[in-house]
Motif scaffolding. Structure first.
Motif, PDB file in Angstrom:
ATOM      1  N   ASP A 285       0.828  -1.205   0.000  1.00 34.49           N
ATOM      2  CA  ASP A 285       0.000   0.000   0.000  1.00 34.49           C
ATOM      3  C   ASP A 285       0.866   1.260   0.000  1.00 34.49           C
ATOM      4  O   ASP A 285       0.546   2.250  -0.673  1.00 34.49           O
ATOM      5  CB  ASP A 285      -0.911   0.015   1.229  1.00 34.49           C
ATOM      6  CG  ASP A 285      -2.032  -1.018   1.136  1.00 34.49           C
ATOM      7  OD1 ASP A 285      -2.246  -1.561   0.035  1.00 34.49           O
ATOM      8  OD2 ASP A 285      -2.682  -1.273   2.169  1.00 34.49           O
ATOM      9  N   ALA A 286       1.963   1.228   0.767  1.00 37.69           N
ATOM     10  CA  ALA A 286       2.846   2.393   0.825  1.00 37.69           C
ATOM     11  C   ALA A 286       3.503   2.651  -0.524  1.00 37.69           C
ATOM     12  O   ALA A 286       3.601   3.807  -0.978  1.00 37.69           O
ATOM     13  CB  ALA A 286       3.903   2.184   1.903  1.00 37.69           C
ATOM     14  N   HIS A 291       3.612   5.875  -5.749  1.00 34.63           N
ATOM     15  CA  HIS A 291       3.501   5.994  -7.202  1.00 34.63           C
ATOM     16  C   HIS A 291       2.296   6.847  -7.595  1.00 34.63           C
ATOM     17  O   HIS A 291       2.352   7.607  -8.571  1.00 34.63           O
ATOM     18  CB  HIS A 291       3.412   4.612  -7.838  1.00 34.63           C
ATOM     19  CG  HIS A 291       4.708   3.852  -7.781  1.00 34.63           C
ATOM     20  ND1 HIS A 291       5.885   4.343  -8.285  1.00 34.63           N
ATOM     21  CD2 HIS A 291       5.008   2.625  -7.260  1.00 34.63           C
ATOM     22  CE1 HIS A 291       6.858   3.467  -8.108  1.00 34.63           C
ATOM     23  NE2 HIS A 291       6.348   2.416  -7.477  1.00 34.63           N
ATOM     24  N   GLN A 292       1.210   6.744  -6.846  1.00 32.45           N
ATOM     25  CA  GLN A 292       0.027   7.553  -7.141  1.00 32.45           C
ATOM     26  C   GLN A 292       0.293   9.045  -6.946  1.00 32.45           C
ATOM     27  O   GLN A 292      -0.260   9.893  -7.644  1.00 32.45           O
ATOM     28  CB  GLN A 292      -1.137   7.109  -6.259  1.00 32.45           C
ATOM     29  CG  GLN A 292      -1.690   5.739  -6.608  1.00 32.45           C
ATOM     30  CD  GLN A 292      -2.681   5.225  -5.572  1.00 32.45           C
ATOM     31  OE1 GLN A 292      -3.074   5.943  -4.643  1.00 32.45           O
ATOM     32  NE2 GLN A 292      -3.101   3.972  -5.720  1.00 32.45           N
ATOM     33  N   GLU A 297       3.696  17.363  -5.519  1.00 32.47           N
ATOM     34  CA  GLU A 297       4.708  17.867  -4.601  1.00 32.47           C
ATOM     35  C   GLU A 297       4.724  17.090  -3.286  1.00 32.47           C
ATOM     36  O   GLU A 297       5.530  17.402  -2.407  1.00 32.47           O
ATOM     37  CB  GLU A 297       4.459  19.354  -4.325  1.00 32.47           C
ATOM     38  CG  GLU A 297       4.641  20.225  -5.555  1.00 32.47           C
ATOM     39  CD  GLU A 297       4.445  21.697  -5.254  1.00 32.47           C
ATOM     40  OE1 GLU A 297       4.045  22.014  -4.104  1.00 32.47           O
ATOM     41  OE2 GLU A 297       4.683  22.522  -6.150  1.00 32.47           O
ATOM     42  N   ARG A 298       3.875  16.101  -3.159  1.00 33.17           N
ATOM     43  CA  ARG A 298       3.831  15.289  -1.941  1.00 33.17           C
ATOM     44  C   ARG A 298       4.917  14.225  -1.918  1.00 33.17           C
ATOM     45  O   ARG A 298       5.083  13.542  -0.901  1.00 33.17           O
ATOM     46  CB  ARG A 298       2.455  14.609  -1.813  1.00 33.17           C
ATOM     47  CG  ARG A 298       1.299  15.566  -1.539  1.00 33.17           C
ATOM     48  CD  ARG A 298       1.249  15.956  -0.070  1.00 33.17           C
ATOM     49  NE  ARG A 298       1.263  14.784   0.781  1.00 33.17           N
ATOM     50  CZ  ARG A 298       0.187  14.000   1.006  1.00 33.17           C
ATOM     51  NH1 ARG A 298      -0.975  14.277   0.422  1.00 33.17           N
ATOM     52  NH2 ARG A 298       0.266  12.965   1.813  1.00 33.17           N
ATOM     53  N   ALA A 380      13.516   7.850  -1.250  1.00 33.95           N
ATOM     54  CA  ALA A 380      12.273   8.456  -1.695  1.00 33.95           C
ATOM     55  C   ALA A 380      11.347   8.627  -0.504  1.00 33.95           C
ATOM     56  O   ALA A 380      11.396   7.853   0.460  1.00 33.95           O
ATOM     57  CB  ALA A 380      11.609   7.599  -2.770  1.00 33.95           C
ATOM     58  N   ALA A 381      10.495   9.653  -0.573  1.00 33.27           N
ATOM     59  CA  ALA A 381       9.618   9.925   0.555  1.00 33.27           C
ATOM     60  C   ALA A 381       8.275  10.451   0.113  1.00 33.27           C
ATOM     61  O   ALA A 381       8.160  11.116  -0.931  1.00 33.27           O
ATOM     62  CB  ALA A 381      10.264  10.915   1.523  1.00 33.27           C
ATOM     63  N   ILE A 382       7.259  10.160   0.904  1.00 33.33           N
ATOM     64  CA  ILE A 382       5.950  10.786   0.816  1.00 33.33           C
ATOM     65  C   ILE A 382       5.871  11.820   1.926  1.00 33.33           C
ATOM     66  O   ILE A 382       6.127  11.498   3.101  1.00 33.33           O
ATOM     67  CB  ILE A 382       4.816   9.768   0.972  1.00 33.33           C
ATOM     68  CG1 ILE A 382       4.913   8.665  -0.079  1.00 33.33           C
ATOM     69  CG2 ILE A 382       3.445  10.453   0.882  1.00 33.33           C
ATOM     70  CD1 ILE A 382       3.917   7.530   0.122  1.00 33.33           C
ATOM     71  N   LEU A 383       5.559  13.052   1.581  1.00 30.13           N
ATOM     72  CA  LEU A 383       5.473  14.125   2.559  1.00 30.13           C
ATOM     73  C   LEU A 383       4.031  14.285   3.055  1.00 30.13           C
ATOM     74  O   LEU A 383       3.079  14.036   2.324  1.00 30.13           O
ATOM     75  CB  LEU A 383       5.950  15.448   1.948  1.00 30.13           C
ATOM     76  CG  LEU A 383       7.366  15.436   1.358  1.00 30.13           C
ATOM     77  CD1 LEU A 383       7.700  16.799   0.771  1.00 30.13           C
ATOM     78  CD2 LEU A 383       8.397  15.026   2.414  1.00 30.13           C
TER      79      LEU A 383
END
Length: 385
Positions: A285-286, A291-292, A297-298, A380-383
């Motif tokens: 899921d993460a 990728h979504q 900018e997130r 890589a990161a999701i903000l």
């Protein structure tokens, strides 16, 4: 098990609070050492040799930093004492993490298969420890029976009992369960005999009081944990304990039967199929979420931005390799991050910095071998925003 060597300590469990303590700054150089170990068999004879070689590597790195031999010996003497301790040599888990400075030494024997690694820096290198927490197959089993209450710690391949000295005594002794236990007939070890049994409100209340006592001690031990907890015992207990507990990660399903009759491998065989889908789905899921959001900018693959964001609690999820170090310095005031090709004085592993700060700020950290990274970037990161 808990062993002490002057200022050195050897323990078999890691808490979030201990992780935070390791984040502290210590005068002088800090040694972080990771290695695989073995529980039994001929391979156990190689573990002390491997540890000795890694300590020698740490010594060489310290001497290369122009430390006097006496000062190097002062940092490593407590670690070297482990090499000749017969109790320590006989009792190992799957991995060893050792942290030493001039002020302290602490060693963790954990159910994680670490790669060999020695880091000499101005602080402790903690990124490999994050595998210990929930994202990589770490879970607990709470075995409930009239004779004893046991906590077991499991990973993808292992399960071990965790002693909690303050855990209350038996159910029967504490709450006089004689009449209730006759109805449950616990010693049959089967779940079917409890179907259709209707305990009185008084009996349920007594069970709940007992479970509250057990949970008080469990919560202290699991403070800061997010790992799944699987219950083992009479199926009738599962919803009752869950209703009495303040631990939010208890599975609805458990391992039914009499846990007093189960061997460790049987606990694992019953619990792992329940928790494995949780870990797999969480990671998938993460990755899908990254990728979504990848065109927005997130998300970011900029290490400097990730380090700064992690310190300010902006990182929701980070993906990074566990087998790579990126040395440099971060100025949180200016936002400037400097990367060096080799370790320089005052440097730290910027990946380690980002990972630990993300975890401390309740973000998700997923670590991979570099070849298995799910995105074509070093990190890589999701903000969060």
């Amino acid at each position: 098990m808990h062993l002490e060597y002057a200022k050195g300590v050897v323990v078999d469990h890691l808490t979030v609070e201990e992780l935070k303590q390791l984040l502290g700054r210590y005068p002088g150089w800090c040694i972080s050492l990771y290695m695989p170990t073995h529980r039994a068999g001929q391979d156990t004879e190689q573990d002390p040799i491997r540890l000795k070689n890694l300590l020698r590597e740490a010594e060489e790195r310290l001497l290369a930093k122009d430390l006097r031999k006496a000062d190097v010996d002062g940092i490593l003497e407590r670690a070297r004492a482990l090499l000749i301790d017969p109790v320590f040599r006989r009792h190992q888990s799957d991995g060893l993490a050792l942290f030493a400075s001039a002020e302290r030494m602490i060693t963790y024997r954990l159910p994680i298969r670490f790669d060999e690694l020695v880091v000499v820096s101005d602080n402790f290198h903690l990124k490999p420890l994050l595998q210990y927490f929930a994202n990589d197959g770490h879970f607990y089993i709470l075995a409930l029976s009239q004779n004893q209450v046991r906590l077991l710690e499991g990973t993808r391949h292992t399960v071990d009992e965790v002693p909690i000295e303050s855990m209350p005594d038996t159910m029967a002794d504490a709450l006089q369960f004689d009449r209730f236990e006759k109805h449950l007939n616990l010693y049959t070890g089967t779940a079917e005999v409890y179907h259709g049994f209707n305990a009185t409100d008084d009996e349920k209340n007594r069970i709940l009081r007992w479970f509250h006592k057990v949970d008080e001690e469990l919560i202290k031990y699991l403070a800061g944990e997010h790992s799944p907890l699987v219950l083992a015992g009479v199926e009738y207990y599962f919803p009752l304990y869950k209703s009495a507990s303040d631990y939010p990660h208890i599975l609805d399903d458990g391992v039914p039967g009499n846990p007093d009759l189960l061997k460790p491998e049987e606990f694992h065989a019953g619990a792992w199929p329940l928790v494995e889908p949780i870990f797999k789905q969480k990671k998938e899921d993460a990755i899908d979420r990254y990728h979504q959001l990848s065109a927005t900018e997130r998300t970011t693959t900029d290490l400097g931005q990730i380090v700064q964001s992690a310190f300010h609690g902006r990182v929701d999820t980070v993906f990074m390799p566990v087998d790579i170090q990126v040395w440099g310095q971060a100025d949180l005031g200016t936002g400037e991050v400097t990367v060096h090709p080799d370790h320089e004085s005052g440097d730290e592993d910027l990946l380690d910095l980002a990972a630990v700060q993300t975890f401390i700020n309740q973000g998700e950290v997923f670590v991979f071998q570099q070849a298995e990274m799910p995105v074509s970037a070093l990190v890589a990161a999701i903000l969060r925003y």
